[in-house]
Design a protein around this motif. Structure first.
Motif, PDB file in Angstrom:
ATOM      1  N   PRO A 111       7.309 -14.344 -10.679  1.00  0.00           N
ATOM      2  CA  PRO A 111       6.080 -14.707  -9.963  1.00  0.00           C
ATOM      3  C   PRO A 111       4.823 -14.065 -10.539  1.00  0.00           C
ATOM      4  N   GLU A 112       4.949 -12.889 -11.114  1.00  0.00           N
ATOM      5  CA  GLU A 112       3.778 -12.215 -11.659  1.00  0.00           C
ATOM      6  C   GLU A 112       3.200 -12.971 -12.859  1.00  0.00           C
ATOM      7  N   ALA A 113       4.046 -13.705 -13.571  1.00  0.00           N
ATOM      8  CA  ALA A 113       3.573 -14.445 -14.738  1.00  0.00           C
ATOM      9  C   ALA A 113       2.666 -15.606 -14.361  1.00  0.00           C
ATOM     10  N   SER A 114       2.883 -16.180 -13.191  1.00  0.00           N
ATOM     11  CA  SER A 114       2.076 -17.330 -12.765  1.00  0.00           C
ATOM     12  C   SER A 114       0.933 -16.941 -11.842  1.00  0.00           C
ATOM     13  N   ALA A 115       0.910 -15.708 -11.369  1.00  0.00           N
ATOM     14  CA  ALA A 115      -0.097 -15.269 -10.400  1.00  0.00           C
ATOM     15  C   ALA A 115      -1.539 -15.501 -10.878  1.00  0.00           C
ATOM     16  N   PRO A 116      -1.886 -15.249 -12.160  1.00  0.00           N
ATOM     17  CA  PRO A 116      -3.284 -15.449 -12.577  1.00  0.00           C
ATOM     18  C   PRO A 116      -3.756 -16.898 -12.500  1.00  0.00           C
ATOM     19  N   TYR A 117      -2.808 -17.853 -12.405  1.00  0.00           N
ATOM     20  CA  TYR A 117      -3.166 -19.278 -12.417  1.00  0.00           C
ATOM     21  C   TYR A 117      -3.149 -19.904 -11.014  1.00  0.00           C
ATOM     22  N   ASN A 118      -2.727 -19.125 -10.032  1.00  0.00           N
ATOM     23  CA  ASN A 118      -2.679 -19.613  -8.648  1.00  0.00           C
ATOM     24  C   ASN A 118      -3.669 -18.793  -7.823  1.00  0.00           C
ATOM     25  N   LEU A 119      -4.930 -19.113  -7.957  1.00  0.00           N
ATOM     26  CA  LEU A 119      -5.965 -18.368  -7.250  1.00  0.00           C
ATOM     27  C   LEU A 119      -5.860 -18.592  -5.747  1.00  0.00           C
ATOM     28  N   ILE A 120      -6.030 -17.522  -5.007  1.00  0.00           N
ATOM     29  CA  ILE A 120      -5.936 -17.578  -3.552  1.00  0.00           C
ATOM     30  C   ILE A 120      -7.328 -17.447  -2.934  1.00  0.00           C
ATOM     31  N   VAL A 121      -7.629 -18.366  -2.030  1.00  0.00           N
ATOM     32  CA  VAL A 121      -8.874 -18.297  -1.269  1.00  0.00           C
ATOM     33  C   VAL A 121      -8.574 -17.609   0.049  1.00  0.00           C
ATOM     34  N   ARG A 122      -9.172 -16.460   0.257  1.00  0.00           N
ATOM     35  CA  ARG A 122      -8.925 -15.704   1.484  1.00  0.00           C
ATOM     36  C   ARG A 122      -9.582 -16.402   2.666  1.00  0.00           C
ATOM     37  N   PRO A 123      -8.903 -16.458   3.811  1.00  0.00           N
ATOM     38  CA  PRO A 123      -9.452 -17.175   4.977  1.00  0.00           C
ATOM     39  C   PRO A 123     -10.706 -16.507   5.507  1.00  0.00           C
ATOM     40  N   THR A 124     -11.694 -17.334   5.882  1.00  0.00           N
ATOM     41  CA  THR A 124     -12.909 -16.871   6.536  1.00  0.00           C
ATOM     42  C   THR A 124     -13.152 -17.737   7.758  1.00  0.00           C
ATOM     43  N   MET A 125     -14.111 -17.373   8.552  1.00  0.00           N
ATOM     44  CA  MET A 125     -14.402 -18.118   9.777  1.00  0.00           C
ATOM     45  C   MET A 125     -14.863 -19.535   9.483  1.00  0.00           C
ATOM     46  N   ASN A 126     -15.544 -19.747   8.331  1.00  0.00           N
ATOM     47  CA  ASN A 126     -16.124 -21.049   8.018  1.00  0.00           C
ATOM     48  C   ASN A 126     -15.317 -21.837   7.003  1.00  0.00           C
ATOM     49  N   ASN A 127     -14.176 -21.320   6.556  1.00  0.00           N
ATOM     50  CA  ASN A 127     -13.404 -21.988   5.514  1.00  0.00           C
ATOM     51  C   ASN A 127     -12.422 -22.965   6.142  1.00  0.00           C
ATOM     52  N   THR A 128     -12.747 -24.264   6.057  1.00  0.00           N
ATOM     53  CA  THR A 128     -11.881 -25.302   6.647  1.00  0.00           C
ATOM     54  C   THR A 128     -11.478 -26.354   5.637  1.00  0.00           C
ATOM     55  N   SER A 129     -11.828 -26.169   4.346  1.00  0.00           N
ATOM     56  CA  SER A 129     -11.633 -27.230   3.366  1.00  0.00           C
ATOM     57  C   SER A 129     -10.353 -27.099   2.553  1.00  0.00           C
ATOM     58  N   SER A 130      -9.673 -25.947   2.605  1.00  0.00           N
ATOM     59  CA  SER A 130      -8.485 -25.769   1.790  1.00  0.00           C
ATOM     60  C   SER A 130      -7.319 -26.529   2.375  1.00  0.00           C
ATOM     61  N   THR A 131      -6.331 -26.828   1.535  1.00  0.00           N
ATOM     62  CA  THR A 131      -5.298 -27.762   1.961  1.00  0.00           C
ATOM     63  C   THR A 131      -3.893 -27.201   1.976  1.00  0.00           C
ATOM     64  N   ILE A 132      -3.577 -26.226   1.123  1.00  0.00           N
ATOM     65  CA  ILE A 132      -2.204 -25.755   1.029  1.00  0.00           C
ATOM     66  C   ILE A 132      -2.137 -24.283   1.417  1.00  0.00           C
ATOM     67  N   SER A 133      -1.254 -23.945   2.336  1.00  0.00           N
ATOM     68  CA  SER A 133      -1.166 -22.582   2.831  1.00  0.00           C
ATOM     69  C   SER A 133      -0.426 -21.694   1.848  1.00  0.00           C
ATOM     70  N   SER A 134      -0.806 -20.429   1.810  1.00  0.00           N
ATOM     71  CA  SER A 134      -0.118 -19.433   1.015  1.00  0.00           C
ATOM     72  C   SER A 134      -0.173 -18.134   1.797  1.00  0.00           C
ATOM     73  N   VAL A 135       0.513 -17.106   1.322  1.00  0.00           N
ATOM     74  CA  VAL A 135       0.536 -15.838   2.028  1.00  0.00           C
ATOM     75  C   VAL A 135      -0.858 -15.215   1.970  1.00  0.00           C
TER      76      VAL A 135
END
Length: 256
Positions: free
Chosen positions: A51-75
């Motif tokens: 998993p560490e090899a692919s981590a730089p290519y799977n950017l995570i958007v941290r949840p905020t109060m106004n963030n409603t546009s993302s589509t796929i959940s992650s940890v």
């Protein structure tokens, strides 16, 4: 009134694919694959054994109060999505600018896969998955449920789109359905489709692209009915106003 008008519509006007027994369907033996277009929103995931090899290519958007546009959940957040520019390009982590416009999903996945290999250990064989998050089509006019519909599997034909909209009403013109399409270069075109003719299955417009608009025209019966309804409404409104004025005038004269 409705039953009378409906009886004026013949089976020839209503039935789909009427000459299907005389069409060479061999010409339609191909699998449709959607092409990436400007303004598409892509979700791109990279998976590796480590998993560490692919981590730089799977950017995570941290949840905020106004963030409603993302589509796929992650940890702890959601995966970053990529908006395709008018030039067909996206900015991808580490790899930089990628030209993805005009590619199918499979072609895009292979391109990214090949570009990742130099950054991976020899034992890694990354699996790249590309999805279009905003594949939508619109259906309006003489259908039972007009609206905009999201296509989850990124593949839909004209008949399936009309089924999503609850099929045509009895007043819909089946041999003159309009398809409005914009190409990847911004060129617009309006195409007329005949649903009565089974040859539509061999048409290059049988499968819909993302953001296509389907418009079903009303027939002459509906148009006449609409005019009658409008005229009747105006007549009743005028009559009501005249009665009100007459009553008011009568009341004033009576007081005198």
């Amino acid at each position: 009134m409705t039953s009378f008008m409906s009886s004026c519509v013949s089976l020839k006007d209503v039935a789909y694919l009427q000459n299907s027994d005389s069409i060479d369907f061999a010409r339609s033996e191909y699998l449709y694959d959607a092409r990436i277009m400007p303004k598409d929103i892509l979700t791109i995931t990279v998976n590796t054994v480590n998993p560490e090899a692919s981590a730089p290519y799977n950017l995570i958007v941290r949840p905020t109060m106004n963030n409603t546009s993302s589509t796929i959940s992650s940890v702890g957040g959601t995966l970053q999505t990529y908006l395709v520019g008018n030039d067909g390009k996206i900015e991808f982590p580490v790899l930089g600018t990628l030209q993805v416009g005009g590619l199918s999903k499979a072609e895009c996945e292979k391109m990214i896969h090949d570009k990742l290999l130099p950054y991976m250990n020899a034992e890694e064989n990354p699996v790249v998955t590309v999805r279009m998050s905003n594949y939508k089509i619109s259906v309006l006019g003489e259908v039972n449920r007009p609206g905009m519909f999201t296509v989850g599997n990124e593949k839909i034909n004209i008949l399936e789109a009309l089924a999503q909209a609850g099929d045509l009403t009895i007043y819909g013109v089946r041999d003159h359905v309009k398809l409005i399409r914009e190409s990847s270069t911004g060129k617009k075109e309006v195409v007329t489709l005949n649903l009565n003719d089974a040859e539509i299955i061999n048409s290059p417009y049988y499968y819909l692209q993302q953001n296509d608009v389907v418009y079903v025209e009303p027939n002459k019966v509906k148009a006449r009915n609409s005019n009658v309804g409008t005229s009747t409404s105006l007549w009743f409104t005028g009559t009501s106003v005249l009665i009100s004025l007459t009553s008011l005038l009568f009341s004033i004269l009576k007081l005198k």
